[in-house]
Design a protein around this motif. Structure first.
Motif, PDB file in Angstrom:
ATOM      1  N   ASP A  52       0.823  -1.220   0.000  1.00 21.50           N
ATOM      2  CA  ASP A  52       0.000   0.000   0.000  1.00 21.50           C
ATOM      3  C   ASP A  52       0.853   1.264   0.000  1.00 21.50           C
ATOM      4  O   ASP A  52       0.376   2.335  -0.378  1.00 21.50           O
ATOM      5  CB  ASP A  52      -0.864   0.070   1.266  1.00 21.50           C
ATOM      6  CG  ASP A  52      -2.031  -0.891   1.239  1.00 21.50           C
ATOM      7  OD1 ASP A  52      -2.523  -1.196   0.142  1.00 21.50           O
ATOM      8  OD2 ASP A  52      -2.444  -1.330   2.325  1.00 21.50           O
ATOM      9  N   SER A  92      -4.977   0.873   3.491  1.00 23.01           N
ATOM     10  CA  SER A  92      -5.117   2.026   2.600  1.00 23.01           C
ATOM     11  C   SER A  92      -6.585   2.388   2.426  1.00 23.01           C
ATOM     12  O   SER A  92      -7.436   1.515   2.285  1.00 23.01           O
ATOM     13  CB  SER A  92      -4.519   1.651   1.240  1.00 23.01           C
ATOM     14  OG  SER A  92      -5.045   2.462   0.237  1.00 23.01           O
ATOM     15  N   ARG A  93      -6.908   3.664   2.400  1.00 21.63           N
ATOM     16  CA  ARG A  93      -8.306   4.084   2.230  1.00 21.63           C
ATOM     17  C   ARG A  93      -8.795   3.853   0.800  1.00 21.63           C
ATOM     18  O   ARG A  93      -9.998   3.840   0.543  1.00 21.63           O
ATOM     19  CB  ARG A  93      -8.476   5.559   2.600  1.00 21.63           C
ATOM     20  CG  ARG A  93      -8.384   5.769   4.091  1.00 21.63           C
ATOM     21  CD  ARG A  93      -8.782   7.163   4.525  1.00 21.63           C
ATOM     22  NE  ARG A  93      -8.497   7.342   5.944  1.00 21.63           N
ATOM     23  CZ  ARG A  93      -9.307   6.946   6.917  1.00 21.63           C
ATOM     24  NH1 ARG A  93     -10.458   6.381   6.624  1.00 21.63           N
ATOM     25  NH2 ARG A  93      -8.976   7.122   8.171  1.00 21.63           N
ATOM     26  N   THR A  94      -7.867   3.708  -0.132  1.00 19.72           N
ATOM     27  CA  THR A  94      -8.257   3.475  -1.523  1.00 19.72           C
ATOM     28  C   THR A  94      -8.073   2.002  -1.923  1.00 19.72           C
ATOM     29  O   THR A  94      -8.330   1.639  -3.066  1.00 19.72           O
ATOM     30  CB  THR A  94      -7.403   4.343  -2.475  1.00 19.72           C
ATOM     31  OG1 THR A  94      -6.023   4.018  -2.239  1.00 19.72           O
ATOM     32  CG2 THR A  94      -7.627   5.817  -2.234  1.00 19.72           C
ATOM     33  N   GLU A 131      -5.335   0.534  -2.388  1.00 16.28           N
ATOM     34  CA  GLU A 131      -4.371   0.609  -3.486  1.00 16.28           C
ATOM     35  C   GLU A 131      -3.583  -0.697  -3.691  1.00 16.28           C
ATOM     36  O   GLU A 131      -3.543  -1.233  -4.797  1.00 16.28           O
ATOM     37  CB  GLU A 131      -3.388   1.766  -3.235  1.00 16.28           C
ATOM     38  CG  GLU A 131      -2.555   2.155  -4.441  1.00 16.28           C
ATOM     39  CD  GLU A 131      -3.408   2.614  -5.618  1.00 16.28           C
ATOM     40  OE1 GLU A 131      -4.468   3.218  -5.393  1.00 16.28           O
ATOM     41  OE2 GLU A 131      -3.005   2.349  -6.757  1.00 16.28           O
ATOM     42  N   TYR A 138      -5.855  -3.631  -4.696  1.00 11.02           N
ATOM     43  CA  TYR A 138      -6.316  -3.444  -6.074  1.00 11.02           C
ATOM     44  C   TYR A 138      -5.203  -3.782  -7.072  1.00 11.02           C
ATOM     45  O   TYR A 138      -5.418  -4.522  -8.043  1.00 11.02           O
ATOM     46  CB  TYR A 138      -6.805  -1.998  -6.281  1.00 11.02           C
ATOM     47  CG  TYR A 138      -7.020  -1.650  -7.725  1.00 11.02           C
ATOM     48  CD1 TYR A 138      -8.082  -2.211  -8.435  1.00 11.02           C
ATOM     49  CD2 TYR A 138      -6.144  -0.798  -8.401  1.00 11.02           C
ATOM     50  CE1 TYR A 138      -8.270  -1.921  -9.775  1.00 11.02           C
ATOM     51  CE2 TYR A 138      -6.332  -0.503  -9.741  1.00 11.02           C
ATOM     52  CZ  TYR A 138      -7.392  -1.070 -10.427  1.00 11.02           C
ATOM     53  OH  TYR A 138      -7.568  -0.788 -11.753  1.00 11.02           O
ATOM     54  N   ILE A 170     -13.634  -1.569  -1.256  1.00 17.54           N
ATOM     55  CA  ILE A 170     -13.202  -0.550  -2.224  1.00 17.54           C
ATOM     56  C   ILE A 170     -12.325  -1.183  -3.314  1.00 17.54           C
ATOM     57  O   ILE A 170     -12.533  -0.961  -4.511  1.00 17.54           O
ATOM     58  CB  ILE A 170     -12.459   0.594  -1.493  1.00 17.54           C
ATOM     59  CG1 ILE A 170     -13.469   1.382  -0.639  1.00 17.54           C
ATOM     60  CG2 ILE A 170     -11.738   1.516  -2.478  1.00 17.54           C
ATOM     61  CD1 ILE A 170     -12.851   2.316   0.374  1.00 17.54           C
ATOM     62  N   ARG A 194     -13.115  -1.452  -7.282  1.00 15.87           N
ATOM     63  CA  ARG A 194     -12.207  -0.884  -8.284  1.00 15.87           C
ATOM     64  C   ARG A 194     -11.823  -1.927  -9.327  1.00 15.87           C
ATOM     65  O   ARG A 194     -11.588  -1.601 -10.497  1.00 15.87           O
ATOM     66  CB  ARG A 194     -10.938  -0.331  -7.607  1.00 15.87           C
ATOM     67  CG  ARG A 194     -11.156   0.966  -6.858  1.00 15.87           C
ATOM     68  CD  ARG A 194      -9.868   1.457  -6.224  1.00 15.87           C
ATOM     69  NE  ARG A 194      -8.882   1.880  -7.208  1.00 15.87           N
ATOM     70  CZ  ARG A 194      -7.628   2.215  -6.900  1.00 15.87           C
ATOM     71  NH1 ARG A 194      -7.214   2.191  -5.646  1.00 15.87           N
ATOM     72  NH2 ARG A 194      -6.786   2.593  -7.842  1.00 15.87           N
TER      73      ARG A 194
END
Lengths: 201, 382
Positions: free
Chosen positions: B238, B246-248, B250, B253, B289, B293
């Motif tokens: 991350d 990670s808030r996204t 990342e 993903y 999330i 994504r």
């Protein structure tokens, strides 16, 4: 099959000496690790306050990676590090706090460092590397495994470069050795050469 | 390149000795998580899944050991013995051994134990496993937080693809110890009740213990009926925070994208996702999330933490073995503990165990240090 990869550069932190490609970058007679690594931090004008929250293994890894990557532009770099003691230095600290008869409470700030791969996370955050991370434990420096693993990551396009090495901190003693494997470089990427560079601080 | 497979495997868990007992429990949607009191571990009650000492002693004694082993070593030996026997592979210099653990024999740091502190070094643990079975190669110990068990499968594949080994045995385990529980307790991450991954009422994790093992091989002669091909794998950081996801999403993903790319499959080709799903508020949200994504929000998904708890360095391998059987049985297992969606993005949580034709699955895991791993599997077929 495998292409021939090369070692671009290597760095050491050992016995009060920080070097890059065998050339000293910082030297100190200080025998206490925490004082030594703090003086290295100041010497390189590191300016990274998170450093002071880290355990010894992560401090060692952070300074070692800073020296190794100071002129590096590539961001697609995998990390494959190894050591003998994992995070035992911090594990002992955590164990001591939970065995304290008066106040047997763990500290989250200590507990989070009771994993050896945390130092990979610290390097990744510092250098913005969103790439492959693996931490191996061996009873001594093991060039064979790192050699095969770096070849595998590069051959499968997992990254453009791989930082491999040994990141050991145990009972006040430390030994950091990092090297960058890539398509081009001055040193051969072979087990013999990795072992030679490991022994050439 | 030759295909590399996950083959024979074994699970020693609170459900019993062998994968069959664990799978029967899961199929009946029974959890092994129970409230426990053990002042040697925590001063207050906690919820966990553990292996009964008496049963472990008996199974270990049947191996005829000639030296004393720690509780974790016993657990790993008992599991790995079954996998080696089922595999019928001679342990020559073409056979590798990977040990996956986060904390190994960390309980020897407790002052009153019978084993020396040296036993806490993970290479010593690796050596004990190697010596017991007579492996010719040194054990490779992988300690990469909670992705260790699934990363071990990727690492085994990579060493086989490099030509270093023909077969690799992976064994994984971590114990429920005071060391671990007091740490997670300090993070206020422990739930007193069986955990509820992805649920609105989730209140944290449970720590459980298992010993699991599996054969990774490129040789079709050594496949089990349920074997799967390891199609693609990736592990991305991350680069965000050492203890918070990670808030996204990342790293997760990116791991999923890279594993799918290597597998040659598209998101739409994935039939089932075995998620990490620890049931902490931040982790489950991060996964939701990342899966969105990656356009995987409609793929049936579960977390197996509601059956075993979080088994740390074993969890990735444990959950992959269950996923392999899920494919073989063409059955989607319910995500135990889930009631109502409690994340900001949609996910297709499996609410009850159902039959469905399955061919592929994605296994993911995430852990401290910002690490994430994703691996794509497909039925090997006969």
């Amino acid at each position: 099959m495998n292409k021939e990869y090369r070692i671009q550069r290597y760095g050491h932190i050992r016995q009060g000496r920080i070097s890059l490609n065998g050339i000293p970058r910082f030297e100190s007679n200080e025998t206490d690790f925490s004082i030594f690594i703090k003086s290295a931090y100041k010497n390189f004008d590191t300016q990274y306050p998170k450093f002071f929250k880290m355990d010894s293994l992560s401090k060692l890894a952070l300074i070692a990676s800073d020296v190794l990557l100071e002129n590096e532009n590539e961001k697609n770099i995998a990390l494959a590090l190894s050591n003998r003691a994992a995070s035992l230095d911090t594990d002992r600290r955590h164990q001591k706090t939970i065995q304290d008869i008066e106040n047997p409470f763990a500290s989250p700030a200590v507990f989070v460092y009771t994993l050896p791969n945390i130092c990979l996370g610290e390097i990744s955050i510092r250098h913005r590397l969103f790439s492959e991370n693996s931490f191996f434990i061996f009873d001594r420096f093991n060039a064979d495994s790192l050699f095969e693993y770096a070849n595998s990551l590069l051959a499968n396009q997992k990254s453009e470069k791989v930082i491999c090495g040994w990141m050991e901190f145990d009972q006040g003693k430390y030994d950091a050795f990092l090297y960058v494997v890539a398509k081009n470089g001055i040193f051969a990427h072979s087990i013999e050469e990795i072992n030679r560079l490991y022994l050439t601080p | 390149m030759n295909k590399i497979y996950l083959s024979h495997s074994n699970i020693v868990s609170g459900f019993g000795f062998g994968s069959v007992s664990a799978l029967e429990g899961i199929k009946k949607e029974v959890s092994d998580l129970k409230p426990m009191e053990d002042e040697n571990i925590l001063p207050h009650p906690f919820c966990s899944s553990r292996i009964a000492d008496s049963l472990l002693q008996e199974a270990y004694g049947n191996l005829g050991p000639t030296e004393k082993h720690t509780r974790l070593e016993q657990l790993l030996l008992v599991s790995l013995e079954k996998t080696i026997a089922a595999s019928q592979i001679e342990l020559d210099d073409r056979v590798g051994l990977i040990v996956s653990t986060t904390k190994g024999n960390i309980d020897v740091l407790e002052t009153d134990g019978p084993f020396p502190e040296e036993r806490a070094y993970l290479s010593v643990l690796g050596k004990k496993i190697k010596t017991f079975f007579g492996f010719r190669n040194e054990a490779i110990v992988l300690s990469n937080a909670c992705v260790s068990g699934i990363l071990a499968i990727a690492v085994a594949k990579r060493f086989i693809a490099q030509g270093r080994y023909d077969h690799v045995f992976v064994v994984a385990g971590d114990l429920v110890t005071r060391f671990i529980l007091s740490g997670f307790n300090a993070f206020q991450a422990l739930s007193q009740e069986p955990c509820r991954p992805f649920c609105k009422t989730r209140s944290g994790i449970n720590i459980g213990e298992v010993g699991v093992s599996a054969l990774i091989t490129s040789d079709r002669k050594h496949l089990a009926d349920e074997s799967v091909v390891i199609l693609g794998e990736a592990s991305c950081n991350d680069a965000n925070h050492i203890s918070g996801p990670s808030r996204t999403g990342e790293g997760l993903y990116r791991s999923i994208r890279a594993a799918l790319d290597q597998s040659g499959l598209l998101a739409a080709d994935i039939d089932y996702i075995s998620a990490h799903g620890t049931a902490t508020p931040f982790n489950d949200e991060m996964e939701a999330i990342a899966f969105n994504r990656a356009e995987l929000q409609s793929v049936p998904l579960n977390s197996l933490k509601g059956y075993f708890g979080h088994t740390l360095g074993a969890s990735g391998l444990l959950e992959t073995i269950v996923g392999m059987h899920s494919l073989h049985q063409n059955t989607l297992f319910a995500s135990k503990g889930f009631q109502e969606l409690g994340i900001s993005q949609p996910l297709a949580i499996i609410q009850s165990t159902t039959s469905k034709k399955l061919d592929t699955f994605l296994k993911t895991a995430s852990g401290f240090g910002g690490c994430n791993t994703a691996v794509v599997f497909q039925k090997a077929g006969k």
